[in-house]
Design a protein around this motif. Structure first.
Motif, mmCIF file in Angstrom:
data_model
loop_
_atom_site.group_PDB
_atom_site.id
_atom_site.type_symbol
_atom_site.label_atom_id
_atom_site.label_comp_id
_atom_site.label_asym_id
_atom_site.label_seq_id
_atom_site.Cartn_x
_atom_site.Cartn_y
_atom_site.Cartn_z
ATOM 1 N N VAL A 1 0.985 -1.213 0.286
ATOM 2 C CA VAL A 1 0.026 0.162 -0.081
ATOM 3 C C VAL A 1 1.116 1.246 0.093
ATOM 4 C CG1 VAL A 1 -1.503 1.319 1.169
ATOM 5 C CG2 VAL A 1 -1.989 -0.990 1.074
ATOM 6 N N GLN A 2 1.737 1.218 0.833
ATOM 7 C CA GLN A 2 2.668 2.244 0.987
ATOM 8 C C GLN A 2 3.453 2.746 -0.271
ATOM 9 O OE1 GLN A 2 4.682 1.053 4.492
ATOM 10 N NE2 GLN A 2 4.016 3.095 5.576
ATOM 11 N N GLN A 3 4.001 1.423 -1.011
ATOM 12 C CA GLN A 3 4.919 1.624 -2.148
ATOM 13 C C GLN A 3 3.662 2.170 -3.351
ATOM 14 O OE1 GLN A 3 6.659 -2.026 -2.978
ATOM 15 N NE2 GLN A 3 8.162 -1.988 -1.208
ATOM 16 N N TRP A 4 2.374 1.788 -3.308
ATOM 17 C CA TRP A 4 1.377 2.167 -4.388
ATOM 18 C C TRP A 4 1.283 3.477 -4.041
ATOM 19 C CZ3 TRP A 4 -2.687 -1.601 -6.136
ATOM 20 C CH2 TRP A 4 -1.996 -2.845 -6.726
ATOM 21 N N ALA A 5 1.141 3.960 -3.014
ATOM 22 C CA ALA A 5 0.444 5.444 -2.545
ATOM 23 C C ALA A 5 1.523 6.131 -3.086
ATOM 24 C CB ALA A 5 0.317 5.451 -1.263
ATOM 25 N N GLU A 6 3.008 5.904 -2.823
ATOM 26 C CA GLU A 6 4.139 6.821 -3.065
ATOM 27 C C GLU A 6 4.312 7.002 -4.473
ATOM 28 O OE1 GLU A 6 7.659 9.268 -2.225
ATOM 29 O OE2 GLU A 6 5.684 8.821 -1.368
ATOM 30 N N ARG B 1 2.586 2.788 -14.864
ATOM 31 C CA ARG B 1 3.491 2.818 -13.939
ATOM 32 C C ARG B 1 3.232 2.010 -12.800
ATOM 33 N NH1 ARG B 1 4.540 7.815 -13.752
ATOM 34 N NH2 ARG B 1 6.333 7.650 -15.366
ATOM 35 N N LEU B 2 2.047 2.312 -12.129
ATOM 36 C CA LEU B 2 1.453 1.561 -11.016
ATOM 37 C C LEU B 2 1.228 0.004 -11.499
ATOM 38 C CD1 LEU B 2 0.641 1.462 -8.160
ATOM 39 C CD2 LEU B 2 -1.520 1.939 -8.759
ATOM 40 N N ALA B 3 0.606 -0.089 -12.568
ATOM 41 C CA ALA B 3 0.435 -1.534 -13.284
ATOM 42 C C ALA B 3 1.697 -2.403 -13.355
ATOM 43 C CB ALA B 3 -0.285 -1.501 -14.497
ATOM 44 N N MET C 1 -8.547 0.808 -11.069
ATOM 45 C CA MET C 1 -9.289 1.210 -10.076
ATOM 46 C C MET C 1 -8.565 1.772 -8.900
ATOM 47 S SD MET C 1 -12.492 1.239 -10.844
ATOM 48 C CE MET C 1 -13.536 0.950 -9.287
ATOM 49 N N SER C 2 -7.361 0.870 -8.340
ATOM 50 C CA SER C 2 -6.617 1.198 -7.326
ATOM 51 C C SER C 2 -5.909 2.406 -7.430
ATOM 52 C CB SER C 2 -5.565 0.162 -6.924
ATOM 53 O OG SER C 2 -6.208 -1.040 -6.254
ATOM 54 N N TRP C 3 -5.478 2.725 -8.812
ATOM 55 C CA TRP C 3 -4.744 4.143 -9.062
ATOM 56 C C TRP C 3 -5.697 5.221 -8.801
ATOM 57 C CZ3 TRP C 3 -5.287 8.535 -12.029
ATOM 58 C CH2 TRP C 3 -3.962 9.166 -11.958
#
Length: 307
Positions: A241-246, A264-266, A292-294
């Motif tokens: 979660v933290q890595q995705w959020a950053e 990039r997130l994918a 959706m998470s992005w």
């Protein structure tokens, strides 16, 4: 009676709802006993599969006494109104913030339709209202005697403001919905689920700390199945979660093109998943779309930047 593949207590069963025909994507838990209750029936599109799964463990819809919802997202709660229409004796346990949308789902459906468009019916089926007399509202802090057991209810914001966790002290099982992300049976990788509209990372961390304080023996994930290593599972999920959020925050600060930022997130999610076959990649993607998470994390950061 329970499926030995999932190492569940005898008093809890798991029905694979076979969402869109794919196994181990959306699951419904059954609290067995004299007054069986299900947790998260899934969307209305899987009702025939849920009915068949219940039959395999000797139950029918008419045997159920209630439906406990972790939260009201369509993949978890969409079938509830349809069940209550045909079985009006059912009680529906839901967070007080989610209850109004179960009673009058027009706003929820308009929001979902903006996201899914013409695929709404294919993905989820109908979402019927639940009569107010069937609703039992919860805020966290309650102790319920349902499904032949005592459940402790916890307010669990983070993934959604209307999220609950149900803790069965007798088995040490925590029904966590999407609070601890997605994880497929036989795999250690835990993927975050951070869809819009109300991701709250600070609240989520507090929710996870509360969950850890319960020292659960297992986490019962809707996507999919039990996790028997709660501390490791939660630590990995939160790290991701933290890595995705950053990753999302940096993209927004740089003003990156949205499609490039999503890509990039994918790519990060794909790298985390590692060396698995295409079928497993599709399972994770169906259970929790990275796109959706992005959008959920981008909305979180934009709100922070505006405040």
């Amino acid at each position: 009676m329970t499926d030995p593949r999932y190492s569940l207590p005898e008093t809890i069963a798991l029905v694979d709802d076979l969402h869109l025909g794919r196994s181990q994507v959306v699951g419904t838990y059954v609290m067995m006993g004299d007054d069986p209750v299900i947790v998260d029936p899934g969307p209305a599109s899987v009702l025939p599969n849920l009915e068949a799964g219940l039959k395999q463990i000797g139950l029918s819809f008419s045997d159920l006494h209630g439906v406990a919802l972790s939260h009201i997202h369509l993949d978890h709660a969409g079938a509830t109104g349809s069940l209550v229409r045909y079985f009006p004796h059912l009680k529906v346990y839901v967070h007080h913030r989610g209850a109004p949308h179960m009673i009058a789902p027009d706003k929820l459906l308009r929001s979902a339709t903006r996201i899914y468009g013409g695929q709404m019916d294919y993905l989820w089926g109908e979402f019927l209202p639940v009569p107010v007399d069937n609703i039992v509202t919860l805020s966290g802090g309650e102790t319920l005697r349902i499904g032949g057991r005592t459940l402790h209810v916890f307010d669990a914001p983070g993934h959604a403001s209307h999220h609950l966790i149900y803790f069965d002290e007798s088995t040490g099982a925590a029904f966590v919905g999407d609070t601890t992300g997605l994880r497929m049976p036989g795999h250690t990788y835990v993927r975050p689920a951070t869809p819009p509209p109300d991701i709250d990372l600070e609240a989520w961390r507090r929710t996870l700390d509360t969950l850890l304080s319960l020292q659960p023996r297992m986490l019962l994930l809707t996507h999919f199945g039990p996790a028997h290593d709660p501390e490791r599972h939660i630590a990995e999920m939160w790290n991701h979660v933290q890595q995705w959020a950053e990753t999302v925050r940096v993209s927004l600060e740089r003003g990156d093109d949205e499609s490039a930022a999503e890509a990039r997130l994918a790519a990060l999610a794909d790298a985390e998943l590692g060396d698995v076959d295409e079928a497993m990649r599709q399972q994770y993607a169906q259970a929790g779309a990275v796109e959706m998470s992005w959008h959920g994390l981008a909305r979180y950061w934009r709100k922070k930047m505006e405040s």
